[in-house]
Design a protein around this motif. Structure first.
Motif, PDB file in Angstrom:
ATOM      1  N   ILE A 165      39.041  42.561  39.031  1.00 37.63           N
ATOM      2  CA  ILE A 165      38.465  41.385  38.365  1.00 37.63           C
ATOM      3  C   ILE A 165      38.290  40.240  39.366  1.00 37.63           C
ATOM      4  O   ILE A 165      37.253  39.572  39.401  1.00 37.63           O
ATOM      5  CB  ILE A 165      39.358  40.944  37.187  1.00 37.63           C
ATOM      6  CG1 ILE A 165      39.396  42.050  36.123  1.00 37.63           C
ATOM      7  CG2 ILE A 165      38.847  39.639  36.578  1.00 37.63           C
ATOM      8  CD1 ILE A 165      40.420  41.831  35.034  1.00 37.63           C
ATOM      9  N   THR A 166      39.308  40.029  40.197  1.00 40.64           N
ATOM     10  CA  THR A 166      39.260  38.960  41.205  1.00 40.64           C
ATOM     11  C   THR A 166      38.124  39.190  42.196  1.00 40.64           C
ATOM     12  O   THR A 166      37.363  38.268  42.529  1.00 40.64           O
ATOM     13  CB  THR A 166      40.599  38.882  41.970  1.00 40.64           C
ATOM     14  OG1 THR A 166      41.650  38.608  41.045  1.00 40.64           O
ATOM     15  CG2 THR A 166      40.553  37.782  43.017  1.00 40.64           C
ATOM     16  N   ASP A 167      37.986  40.433  42.662  1.00 38.00           N
ATOM     17  CA  ASP A 167      36.943  40.738  43.650  1.00 38.00           C
ATOM     18  C   ASP A 167      35.547  40.683  43.033  1.00 38.00           C
ATOM     19  O   ASP A 167      34.584  40.273  43.690  1.00 38.00           O
ATOM     20  CB  ASP A 167      37.193  42.107  44.274  1.00 38.00           C
ATOM     21  CG  ASP A 167      38.386  42.111  45.219  1.00 38.00           C
ATOM     22  OD1 ASP A 167      38.993  41.043  45.400  1.00 38.00           O
ATOM     23  OD2 ASP A 167      38.712  43.167  45.774  1.00 38.00           O
ATOM     24  N   ALA A 168      35.427  41.110  41.776  1.00 40.97           N
ATOM     25  CA  ALA A 168      34.132  41.024  41.100  1.00 40.97           C
ATOM     26  C   ALA A 168      33.730  39.563  40.939  1.00 40.97           C
ATOM     27  O   ALA A 168      32.564  39.194  41.163  1.00 40.97           O
ATOM     28  CB  ALA A 168      34.212  41.706  39.729  1.00 40.97           C
ATOM     29  N   TYR A 169      34.692  38.724  40.587  1.00 43.06           N
ATOM     30  CA  TYR A 169      34.416  37.290  40.461  1.00 43.06           C
ATOM     31  C   TYR A 169      33.989  36.697  41.802  1.00 43.06           C
ATOM     32  O   TYR A 169      33.026  35.917  41.877  1.00 43.06           O
ATOM     33  CB  TYR A 169      35.656  36.544  39.946  1.00 43.06           C
ATOM     34  CG  TYR A 169      35.497  35.045  40.005  1.00 43.06           C
ATOM     35  CD1 TYR A 169      34.715  34.376  39.063  1.00 43.06           C
ATOM     36  CD2 TYR A 169      36.094  34.293  41.019  1.00 43.06           C
ATOM     37  CE1 TYR A 169      34.534  32.991  39.131  1.00 43.06           C
ATOM     38  CE2 TYR A 169      35.928  32.917  41.093  1.00 43.06           C
ATOM     39  CZ  TYR A 169      35.150  32.280  40.147  1.00 43.06           C
ATOM     40  OH  TYR A 169      34.964  30.925  40.219  1.00 43.06           O
ATOM     41  N   ALA A 170      34.682  37.092  42.885  1.00 39.78           N
ATOM     42  CA  ALA A 170      34.340  36.581  44.219  1.00 39.78           C
ATOM     43  C   ALA A 170      32.916  36.960  44.597  1.00 39.78           C
ATOM     44  O   ALA A 170      32.161  36.142  45.139  1.00 39.78           O
ATOM     45  CB  ALA A 170      35.328  37.126  45.249  1.00 39.78           C
ATOM     46  N   LEU A 171      32.530  38.204  44.287  1.00 38.17           N
ATOM     47  CA  LEU A 171      31.174  38.664  44.584  1.00 38.17           C
ATOM     48  C   LEU A 171      30.141  37.870  43.784  1.00 38.17           C
ATOM     49  O   LEU A 171      29.130  37.406  44.333  1.00 38.17           O
ATOM     50  CB  LEU A 171      31.064  40.147  44.252  1.00 38.17           C
ATOM     51  CG  LEU A 171      29.673  40.780  44.378  1.00 38.17           C
ATOM     52  CD1 LEU A 171      29.218  40.798  45.832  1.00 38.17           C
ATOM     53  CD2 LEU A 171      29.677  42.196  43.808  1.00 38.17           C
TER      54      LEU A 171
END
Length: 286
Positions: free
Chosen positions: A170-176
């Motif tokens: 979730i964190t990495d998807a948000y960062a992207l």
């Protein structure tokens, strides 16, 4: 160099004019590795092929290609051979299940990750000379938020973000999503909740991501698929097959088939960006 790129782009426009319907370009990405992005790319592509669409898959993990491996396909030449001038793009295409075509990249090559300006121009030329006709291009990007991942994503018409119910995913998807929206002008995202235990869990996962994006970003998100965890997926992978081919009536396969049906209806912009050559131009020129 500028004149060369313009000449090649003009060739791409000519190719596009021969395809009046344009090409739907979908980038499949996820930020984090291990979320099943390539599985989503290939199963969606093959489900589209089973429905009668002409599909091309670009393995855009240029340094660690794996689409051909996942399908058990024999690849003799790849995109690096095209960029070196050894062959044309049509010559490296390999056929997968349901008649889909795959553009294989190379594996274990750092040089493919860091293309030079002349190699960028070569990429444009390669696509300008592609004779194989297709309706949909699916771009299976690498993991992370490298420049190449961002380039492929910003150039596509639709960005499909694969996310799992894990904090890091979730964190990495948000960062992207944050980088694409704030720095590259991408404001619409299609979300695939992958490997979830139920439809409700998929919706809750989407709600978690939406809660953060709604608070901090000006983006629009659409939950386009909830793919359940399916033991048949592992069985198919071990046999170098995809689940829509090997277990077409399994829960995950049905989810991919529904996603393919939905993806066909996503509109192709009635403007130049609806054509393949502008995808390549945006990819190369930013």
């Amino acid at each position: 160099m500028i004149n060369t790129v313009l000449d090649q782009a003009s060739g791409l426009r000519k190719m596009s004019q021969n395809n009046n319907n344009g090409v739907k370009v979908i980038a499949v990405t996820g930020g984090k590795g291990g979320v099943g992005k390539t599985n989503v790319s290939l199963n969606t592509a093959i489900a589209l092929g089973q429905q009668g669409n002409r599909v091309l898959v670009l393995d855009a993990d240029l340094g660690l290609a794996n689409c051909d491996v996942m399908l058990g396909l024999r690849v003799e030449r790849n995109l690096s051979h095209v960029l070196s001038g050894e062959c044309e793009l049509d010559e490296i295409l390999v056929e997968g299940p349901a008649g889909i075509k795959i553009v294989p990249a190379t594996s274990g090559s750092q040089s493919m990750v860091e293309l030079s300006p002349s190699e960028h121009a070569g990429l444009i030329r390669a696509f300008s000379e592609l004779n194989t006709e297709f309706d949909i291009l699916i771009v299976d990007t690498a993991a992370g938020i490298s420049d190449m991942v961002l380039s492929f994503s910003r150039a596509a018409q639709d960005v499909m973000v694969v996310v799992c119910d894990e904090p890091t995913s979730i964190t990495d998807a948000y960062a992207l999503i944050k980088v694409l929206s704030r720095e590259h002008g991408v404001y619409k995202f299609k979300i695939v909740a992958n490997m979830v235990r139920s439809m409700r869990e998929g919706q809750e996962l989407f709600a978690k991501l939406s809660k953060v994006t709604d608070r901090f970003l000006d983006v629009s998100m659409d939950l386009v698929a909830t793919v359940p965890y399916d033991e048949n997926m592992r069985k198919a992978t071990r046999r170098q097959k995809v689940i829509v081919e090997l277990f077409p009536n399994s829960p995950a396969a049905l989810a991919f088939q529904a996603l393919a049906t939905k993806a066909v209806k996503w509109p192709i912009p009635n403007q130049p960006s609806g054509h393949l050559e502008f995808f390549i131009e945006k990819l190369v020129n930013g």
